[in-house]
Design a protein around this motif. Structure first.
Motif, short mmCIF file in Angstrom:
data_model
loop_
_atom_site.label_atom_id
_atom_site.label_comp_id
_atom_site.label_asym_id
_atom_site.label_seq_id
_atom_site.Cartn_x
_atom_site.Cartn_y
_atom_site.Cartn_z
N ARG A 245 0.84 -1.19 0.00
CA ARG A 245 0.00 0.00 0.00
C ARG A 245 0.88 1.25 0.00
NH1 ARG A 245 -3.82 0.87 3.40
NH2 ARG A 245 -4.45 -1.30 3.72
N PRO A 246 0.42 2.33 -0.64
CA PRO A 246 1.21 3.57 -0.65
C PRO A 246 1.30 4.15 0.76
CG PRO A 246 -0.93 3.93 -1.66
CD PRO A 246 -0.82 2.46 -1.40
N PRO A 247 2.37 4.90 1.05
CA PRO A 247 2.50 5.52 2.37
C PRO A 247 1.31 6.45 2.64
CG PRO A 247 4.55 5.71 1.13
CD PRO A 247 3.51 5.20 0.19
N GLU A 248 0.93 6.54 3.91
CA GLU A 248 -0.17 7.43 4.26
C GLU A 248 0.21 8.88 3.98
OE1 GLU A 248 -1.76 6.97 8.13
OE2 GLU A 248 -1.99 4.79 7.97
N ILE A 249 -0.77 9.64 3.51
CA ILE A 249 -0.53 11.04 3.17
C ILE A 249 -0.75 11.89 4.41
CG2 ILE A 249 -1.26 12.97 1.73
CD1 ILE A 249 -2.29 10.87 -0.26
N VAL B 164 3.95 1.14 -8.26
CA VAL B 164 2.66 0.61 -8.70
C VAL B 164 1.99 -0.09 -7.52
CG1 VAL B 164 1.45 -0.81 -10.39
CG2 VAL B 164 3.64 0.22 -10.99
N TYR B 165 0.69 0.19 -7.34
CA TYR B 165 -0.07 -0.42 -6.24
C TYR B 165 -1.35 -1.05 -6.79
CZ TYR B 165 3.03 2.67 -3.61
OH TYR B 165 4.13 3.33 -3.12
N ASN B 166 -1.70 -2.21 -6.27
CA ASN B 166 -2.94 -2.86 -6.68
C ASN B 166 -4.15 -2.12 -6.12
OD1 ASN B 166 -1.68 -5.01 -8.05
ND2 ASN B 166 -1.37 -6.11 -6.13
N VAL B 167 -5.19 -2.01 -6.94
CA VAL B 167 -6.45 -1.41 -6.51
C VAL B 167 -7.56 -2.42 -6.81
CG1 VAL B 167 -8.11 0.45 -6.84
CG2 VAL B 167 -5.65 0.95 -6.93
N TYR B 168 -8.29 -2.85 -5.78
CA TYR B 168 -9.34 -3.85 -5.94
C TYR B 168 -10.70 -3.16 -6.03
CZ TYR B 168 -5.46 -6.87 -4.66
OH TYR B 168 -4.24 -7.51 -4.63
N LEU B 169 -11.02 -2.72 -7.25
CA LEU B 169 -12.23 -1.94 -7.44
C LEU B 169 -13.51 -2.75 -7.23
CD1 LEU B 169 -11.45 0.37 -10.52
CD2 LEU B 169 -12.01 1.08 -8.19
N GLU C 114 -10.26 -0.92 1.63
CA GLU C 114 -8.84 -0.99 1.95
C GLU C 114 -7.96 -0.34 0.88
OE1 GLU C 114 -5.81 -4.39 3.74
OE2 GLU C 114 -7.35 -4.97 2.30
N THR C 115 -8.36 -0.48 -0.39
CA THR C 115 -7.54 0.09 -1.47
C THR C 115 -8.16 1.34 -2.07
OG1 THR C 115 -8.51 -1.38 -3.14
CG2 THR C 115 -6.53 -2.16 -2.02
N ASN C 116 -9.10 1.94 -1.38
CA ASN C 116 -9.66 3.23 -1.84
C ASN C 116 -8.74 4.34 -1.34
OD1 ASN C 116 -11.47 5.08 -2.98
ND2 ASN C 116 -12.54 5.33 -1.03
N TYR C 117 -7.55 4.38 -1.95
CA TYR C 117 -6.49 5.25 -1.46
C TYR C 117 -6.79 6.73 -1.71
CZ TYR C 117 -3.89 0.84 -1.69
OH TYR C 117 -3.50 -0.46 -1.55
N PRO C 118 -6.35 7.62 -0.82
CA PRO C 118 -6.35 9.05 -1.13
C PRO C 118 -5.38 9.30 -2.29
CG PRO C 118 -6.02 8.67 1.23
CD PRO C 118 -5.86 7.35 0.55
N LEU C 119 -5.74 10.20 -3.18
CA LEU C 119 -4.91 10.50 -4.34
C LEU C 119 -4.07 11.75 -4.10
CD1 LEU C 119 -7.50 9.88 -7.22
CD2 LEU C 119 -5.78 8.30 -6.31
#
Length: 208
Positions: free
Chosen positions: A31-35, A175-180, A190-195
Motif C-alpha cells: 500500500r502507498p504511504p499514508e498522506i 505501482v499499487y494494486n487497486v481492488y475496485l 482498503e484500497t480506496n487510497y487518497p490521491l
C-alpha cells in the motif's frame, strides 16, 4: 443436539465471513504511504514556468527567465542551470554553487512568477475500462473511487479487481494494486487510497 447445531452454524458463519474475500490484508509494502497534511508533494518546476532569479548585491546578474523545453534556464555568468523537475530552493542552491567561481558567498533567491505547468502537474488521471477516461484537476480529499466515478464508473468490459495505481514518489515510479470490485460491490475500502497530484489509475479490459 441443539448445542451441536448451534456450534456448527457459528463455525459455518465464521468460515463464510473468512472467505468473503480471496485475499488477506495488504502488507505495508503493498500500500502507498499514508498522506500527511504536512507531507504534501512539493511544487516542482516545469516547462514554461517563469522565474525571477535575484543575486544579492549583484543586480546585473539578476534575471527573469522561463524554463525552456529542455528543462534549463539561462543565468548570467554561469550559463545553463537545470530547473525542470526541481524545486525553487534546489535551483537557488545550484545557482549559488556555480556562482562561487565568480563571487564569494553568493546569495541567490528564486521566485516563481508564472506557473503554467502547475495545471498539468496538479492533475489525476484514469484510463482503460471506464465509461469515459478522464484527466482532471486534483482536489483535496479525492480518493480512487471519486476519480472512477468522475469517469462514469467502470464499463462492462473492465476487470476492476486488476486496476493499478501508478504514483511517482521522490522521482521513483511505484505501482499499487487497486481492488475496485471489492470497493464497489463488497464495500471493502482498503484500497480506496487518497490521491495525490500526478496519480494515474489504469483499469484493464478483459480479453475475449
Amino acid at each position: 443436539m441443539n448445542t451441536t447445531r448451534a456450534i456448527t452454524l457459528l463455525l459455518l458463519t465464521y468460515m463464510l465471513a473468512s472467505c468473503a474475500t480471496s485475499r488477506g490484508p495488504l502488507s505495508e509494502d503493498e500500500r502507498p504511504p499514508e498522506i500527511q497534511a504536512s507531507a504534501a508533494p512539493e511544487f516542482r518546476l516545469g516547462t514554461g514556468d517563469v522565474l525571477s532569479v535575484s543575486v544579492w548585491k549583484n543586480p546585473d546578474l539578476s534575471v527573469r527567465v522561463p524554463v525552456r523545453p529542455d528543462g534549463y534556464i539561462s543565468v548570467p555568468l554561469v550559463g545553463d542551470v537545470l530547473a525542470g523537475g526541481r524545486t525553487p530552493a534546489e535551483v537557488s542552491k545550484e545557482t549559488e554553487r556555480k556562482l562561487t567561481k565568480f563571487i564569494r558567498t553568493p546569495k541567490v533567491s528564486v521566485i516563481v512568477e508564472e506557473i503554467p505547468s502547475a495545471e498539468f502537474q496538479n492533475r489525476v488521471r484514469v484510463v482503460g475500462g471506464v465509461a469515459e477516461p478522464k484527466s482532471i484537476s486534483h482536489r483535496d480529499g479525492m480518493t480512487v473511487i471519486d476519480l472512477v466515478l468522475e469517469a462514469g464508473g467502470v464499463n462492462e468490459f473492465s476487470s476492476p479487481n486488476s486496476a493499478k495505481l501508478y504514483r511517482t514518489t521522490d522521482g521513483v515510479a511505484r505501482v499499487y494494486n487497486v481492488y475496485l470490485t471489492d470497493i464497489l460491490s463488497e464495500g471493502i475500502l482498503e484500497t480506496n487510497y487518497p490521491l495525490v497530484p500526478g496519480d494515474v489509475i489504469t483499469i484493464p479490459e478483459r480479453r475475449f
